[in-house]
Design a protein around this motif. Structure first.
Motif, PDB file in Angstrom:
ATOM      1  N   VAL A   9       0.848  -1.199   0.000  1.00 28.15           N
ATOM      2  CA  VAL A   9       0.000   0.000   0.000  1.00 28.15           C
ATOM      3  C   VAL A   9       0.883   1.249   0.000  1.00 28.15           C
ATOM      4  CG1 VAL A   9      -1.718   1.304   1.315  1.00 28.15           C
ATOM      5  CG2 VAL A   9      -1.967  -1.156   1.070  1.00 28.15           C
ATOM      6  N   ARG A  10       1.973   1.207   0.759  1.00 29.07           N
ATOM      7  CA  ARG A  10       2.890   2.355   0.800  1.00 29.07           C
ATOM      8  C   ARG A  10       3.546   2.578  -0.558  1.00 29.07           C
ATOM      9  NH1 ARG A  10       6.316   3.171   6.130  1.00 29.07           N
ATOM     10  NH2 ARG A  10       4.657   4.102   7.346  1.00 29.07           N
ATOM     11  N   ASN A  11       3.875   1.486  -1.278  1.00 30.73           N
ATOM     12  CA  ASN A  11       4.467   1.625  -2.605  1.00 30.73           C
ATOM     13  C   ASN A  11       3.504   2.315  -3.561  1.00 30.73           C
ATOM     14  OD1 ASN A  11       6.829   0.421  -1.812  1.00 30.73           O
ATOM     15  ND2 ASN A  11       6.259  -1.599  -2.550  1.00 30.73           N
ATOM     16  N   ALA A  15       3.832   5.399  -6.683  1.00 25.69           N
ATOM     17  CA  ALA A  15       3.212   5.338  -8.011  1.00 25.69           C
ATOM     18  C   ALA A  15       2.259   6.512  -8.212  1.00 25.69           C
ATOM     19  CB  ALA A  15       2.478   4.010  -8.185  1.00 25.69           C
ATOM     20  N   LEU A  16       1.537   6.892  -7.176  1.00 25.30           N
ATOM     21  CA  LEU A  16       0.630   8.035  -7.273  1.00 25.30           C
ATOM     22  C   LEU A  16       1.413   9.331  -7.513  1.00 25.30           C
ATOM     23  CD1 LEU A  16      -1.928   7.199  -4.465  1.00 25.30           C
ATOM     24  CD2 LEU A  16      -2.445   7.441  -6.898  1.00 25.30           C
ATOM     25  N   GLN A  17       2.495   9.521  -6.781  1.00 22.29           N
ATOM     26  CA  GLN A  17       3.314  10.732  -6.962  1.00 22.29           C
ATOM     27  C   GLN A  17       3.790  10.841  -8.406  1.00 22.29           C
ATOM     28  OE1 GLN A  17       3.886  13.272  -5.065  1.00 22.29           O
ATOM     29  NE2 GLN A  17       3.387  12.583  -3.020  1.00 22.29           N
ATOM     30  N   ALA A  76     -14.879   8.513   4.798  1.00 20.00           N
ATOM     31  CA  ALA A  76     -14.477   8.247   3.414  1.00 20.00           C
ATOM     32  C   ALA A  76     -13.101   7.608   3.414  1.00 20.00           C
ATOM     33  CB  ALA A  76     -14.459   9.538   2.606  1.00 20.00           C
ATOM     34  N   ALA A  77     -12.870   6.720   2.443  1.00 19.65           N
ATOM     35  CA  ALA A  77     -11.562   6.081   2.304  1.00 19.65           C
ATOM     36  C   ALA A  77     -11.406   5.580   0.873  1.00 19.65           C
ATOM     37  CB  ALA A  77     -11.410   4.930   3.286  1.00 19.65           C
ATOM     38  N   ILE A  78     -10.207   5.747   0.335  1.00 22.32           N
ATOM     39  CA  ILE A  78      -9.915   5.313  -1.025  1.00 22.32           C
ATOM     40  C   ILE A  78      -9.658   3.811  -1.044  1.00 22.32           C
ATOM     41  CG2 ILE A  78      -8.296   5.503  -2.951  1.00 22.32           C
ATOM     42  CD1 ILE A  78      -7.815   8.421  -2.051  1.00 22.32           C
ATOM     43  N   ARG A  79     -10.312   3.137  -1.985  1.00 22.21           N
ATOM     44  CA  ARG A  79     -10.090   1.697  -2.207  1.00 22.21           C
ATOM     45  C   ARG A  79      -9.028   1.486  -3.271  1.00 22.21           C
ATOM     46  NH1 ARG A  79     -14.220  -1.866  -3.617  1.00 22.21           N
ATOM     47  NH2 ARG A  79     -13.291  -3.292  -2.149  1.00 22.21           N
ATOM     48  N   THR A  80      -9.188   2.103  -4.447  1.00 23.75           N
ATOM     49  CA  THR A  80      -8.222   1.942  -5.533  1.00 23.75           C
ATOM     50  C   THR A  80      -8.078   3.238  -6.314  1.00 23.75           C
ATOM     51  OG1 THR A  80      -9.854   1.235  -7.190  1.00 23.75           O
ATOM     52  CG2 THR A  80      -8.813  -0.507  -5.883  1.00 23.75           C
ATOM     53  N   VAL A  81      -6.933   3.364  -6.963  1.00 25.41           N
ATOM     54  CA  VAL A  81      -6.705   4.419  -7.943  1.00 25.41           C
ATOM     55  C   VAL A  81      -6.102   3.730  -9.164  1.00 25.41           C
ATOM     56  CG1 VAL A  81      -5.508   6.577  -8.511  1.00 25.41           C
ATOM     57  CG2 VAL A  81      -6.262   6.156  -6.159  1.00 25.41           C
ATOM     58  N   SER A  82      -6.691   4.006 -10.337  1.00 27.51           N
ATOM     59  CA  SER A  82      -6.242   3.376 -11.577  1.00 27.51           C
ATOM     60  C   SER A  82      -5.868   4.428 -12.611  1.00 27.51           C
ATOM     61  CB  SER A  82      -7.352   2.506 -12.169  1.00 27.51           C
ATOM     62  OG  SER A  82      -7.764   1.538 -11.234  1.00 27.51           O
ATOM     63  N   TYR A  89      -2.768   2.012  -7.003  1.00 30.97           N
ATOM     64  CA  TYR A  89      -2.934   2.066  -5.544  1.00 30.97           C
ATOM     65  C   TYR A  89      -4.099   1.168  -5.208  1.00 30.97           C
ATOM     66  CZ  TYR A  89      -4.234   3.722  -0.903  1.00 30.97           C
ATOM     67  OH  TYR A  89      -4.570   3.784   0.421  1.00 30.97           O
ATOM     68  N   ASP A  90      -3.887   0.212  -4.298  1.00 31.54           N
ATOM     69  CA  ASP A  90      -4.935  -0.746  -3.958  1.00 31.54           C
ATOM     70  C   ASP A  90      -4.977  -0.963  -2.447  1.00 31.54           C
ATOM     71  OD1 ASP A  90      -6.673  -2.876  -3.647  1.00 31.54           O
ATOM     72  OD2 ASP A  90      -5.777  -4.079  -5.239  1.00 31.54           O
ATOM     73  N   ASN A  91      -6.064  -0.548  -1.824  1.00 32.04           N
ATOM     74  CA  ASN A  91      -6.247  -0.750  -0.387  1.00 32.04           C
ATOM     75  C   ASN A  91      -7.583  -1.440  -0.110  1.00 32.04           C
ATOM     76  OD1 ASN A  91      -5.527  -0.694   2.300  1.00 32.04           O
ATOM     77  ND2 ASN A  91      -6.164   1.414   2.623  1.00 32.04           N
ATOM     78  N   ARG A  92      -8.048  -2.254  -1.056  1.00 33.99           N
ATOM     79  CA  ARG A  92      -9.329  -2.958  -0.880  1.00 33.99           C
ATOM     80  C   ARG A  92      -9.306  -3.914   0.295  1.00 33.99           C
ATOM     81  NH1 ARG A  92      -9.913  -4.814  -7.007  1.00 33.99           N
ATOM     82  NH2 ARG A  92      -7.725  -5.083  -6.547  1.00 33.99           N
ATOM     83  N   HIS A  93      -8.126  -4.413   0.641  1.00 30.53           N
ATOM     84  CA  HIS A  93      -8.023  -5.355   1.760  1.00 30.53           C
ATOM     85  C   HIS A  93      -8.487  -4.703   3.072  1.00 30.53           C
ATOM     86  CE1 HIS A  93      -6.519  -8.784   3.993  1.00 30.53           C
ATOM     87  NE2 HIS A  93      -5.941  -7.939   4.822  1.00 30.53           N
ATOM     88  N   ASN A  94      -8.202  -3.430   3.234  1.00 34.21           N
ATOM     89  CA  ASN A  94      -8.553  -2.712   4.467  1.00 34.21           C
ATOM     90  C   ASN A  94      -9.789  -1.842   4.338  1.00 34.21           C
ATOM     91  OD1 ASN A  94      -6.237  -3.497   6.133  1.00 34.21           O
ATOM     92  ND2 ASN A  94      -5.083  -2.402   4.570  1.00 34.21           N
ATOM     93  N   VAL A  95     -10.240  -1.611   3.100  1.00 32.51           N
ATOM     94  CA  VAL A  95     -11.373  -0.726   2.866  1.00 32.51           C
ATOM     95  C   VAL A  95     -12.425  -1.472   2.036  1.00 32.51           C
ATOM     96  CG1 VAL A  95     -12.111   1.508   1.953  1.00 32.51           C
ATOM     97  CG2 VAL A  95      -9.812   1.268   2.914  1.00 32.51           C
ATOM     98  N   PRO A  96     -13.272  -2.263   2.701  1.00 34.76           N
ATOM     99  CA  PRO A  96     -14.346  -2.936   1.961  1.00 34.76           C
ATOM    100  C   PRO A  96     -15.379  -1.925   1.467  1.00 34.76           C
ATOM    101  CG  PRO A  96     -14.551  -3.350   4.319  1.00 34.76           C
ATOM    102  CD  PRO A  96     -13.277  -2.589   4.123  1.00 34.76           C
ATOM    103  N   GLU A  97     -16.183  -2.339   0.486  1.00 33.81           N
ATOM    104  CA  GLU A  97     -17.167  -1.429  -0.126  1.00 33.81           C
ATOM    105  C   GLU A  97     -18.158  -0.834   0.866  1.00 33.81           C
ATOM    106  OE1 GLU A  97     -19.156  -3.517  -3.262  1.00 33.81           O
ATOM    107  OE2 GLU A  97     -17.802  -2.674  -4.754  1.00 33.81           O
ATOM    108  N   ASN A  98     -18.440  -1.538   1.951  1.00 34.49           N
ATOM    109  CA  ASN A  98     -19.454  -1.068   2.901  1.00 34.49           C
ATOM    110  C   ASN A  98     -18.840  -0.493   4.179  1.00 34.49           C
ATOM    111  OD1 ASN A  98     -18.480  -3.431   3.920  1.00 34.49           O
ATOM    112  ND2 ASN A  98     -20.466  -4.332   4.366  1.00 34.49           N
ATOM    113  N   LEU A  99     -17.565  -0.141   4.151  1.00 32.75           N
ATOM    114  CA  LEU A  99     -16.891   0.379   5.341  1.00 32.75           C
ATOM    115  C   LEU A  99     -17.507   1.704   5.773  1.00 32.75           C
ATOM    116  CD1 LEU A  99     -14.522   0.228   7.378  1.00 32.75           C
ATOM    117  CD2 LEU A  99     -13.193   1.529   5.705  1.00 32.75           C
ATOM    118  N   ARG A 100     -17.813   1.806   7.050  1.00 32.92           N
ATOM    119  CA  ARG A 100     -18.309   3.060   7.618  1.00 32.92           C
ATOM    120  C   ARG A 100     -17.566   3.306   8.919  1.00 32.92           C
ATOM    121  NH1 ARG A 100     -24.084   5.849   7.581  1.00 32.92           N
ATOM    122  NH2 ARG A 100     -23.348   7.766   8.529  1.00 32.92           N
ATOM    123  N   MET A 101     -16.859   4.395   8.981  1.00 31.22           N
ATOM    124  CA  MET A 101     -16.071   4.739  10.167  1.00 31.22           C
ATOM    125  C   MET A 101     -16.792   5.863  10.894  1.00 31.22           C
ATOM    126  SD  MET A 101     -12.403   4.570   8.245  1.00 31.22           S
ATOM    127  CE  MET A 101     -13.096   5.340   6.771  1.00 31.22           C
TER     128      MET A 101
END
Length: 147
Positions: A9-11, A15-17, A76-82, A89-101
């Protein structure tokens, strides 16, 4: 989360930069519902947020709007950036579609699992709001806590 997943996730931050100025598609969660936005990547503030320039709204109407989306925020939380269909960028493992914080503690727990404790910073000193305790709502931070 294992250390290699945090590193992956940190890598994605690197890639985003490198992708600033390109067109991206962002999939994220907003108040427990999946959402997406497409536009030109204008800003990347590591572990905080990205900024994109959106050219059309969800109904296809032309607009120009600068939007900031947190990597992990309160509701709000980002799941992916394409970029061009390739996920950078992929953080789907920690941010499921129904996540509510619902609390800062919930958000901090997801951020710590996503980026590591050092990037998440110190845990908030807040206690869960009394209304949340009384309503019986669960706390994500309790579910993620490793005792």
């Amino acid at each position: 989360m294992v250390l290699s997943e945090v590193g992956s996730v940190r890598n994605g931050m690197t890639a985003l930069q490198r992708s600033i100025g390109t067109d991206v598609k962002v999939e994220y969660v907003l108040f427990g519902n999946p959402a997406s936005a497409s536009g030109k990547l204008r800003e990347v503030k590591e572990f905080s947020h990205i900024g994109i320039e959106v050219k059309e709204d969800s109904r296809g109407r032309e607009i120009t709007q600068n939007v900031q989306i947190p990597f992990v925020g309160l509701n709000a939380a980002i799941r992916t950036v394409s970029v061009e269909g390739k996920t950078i960028y992929d953080n789907r493992h920690n941010v499921p579609e129904n996540l509510r914080m619902r609390t800062l503690s919930d958000s901090h727990a997801v951020k710590a699992r996503s980026f590591g404790v050092d990037a998440a910073g110190p845990a908030p000193a807040e206690a869960e709001p009394e209304a949340a305790k009384a309503s019986g709502r669960f706390s994500l931070s309790r579910l993620l806590r490793r005792d």
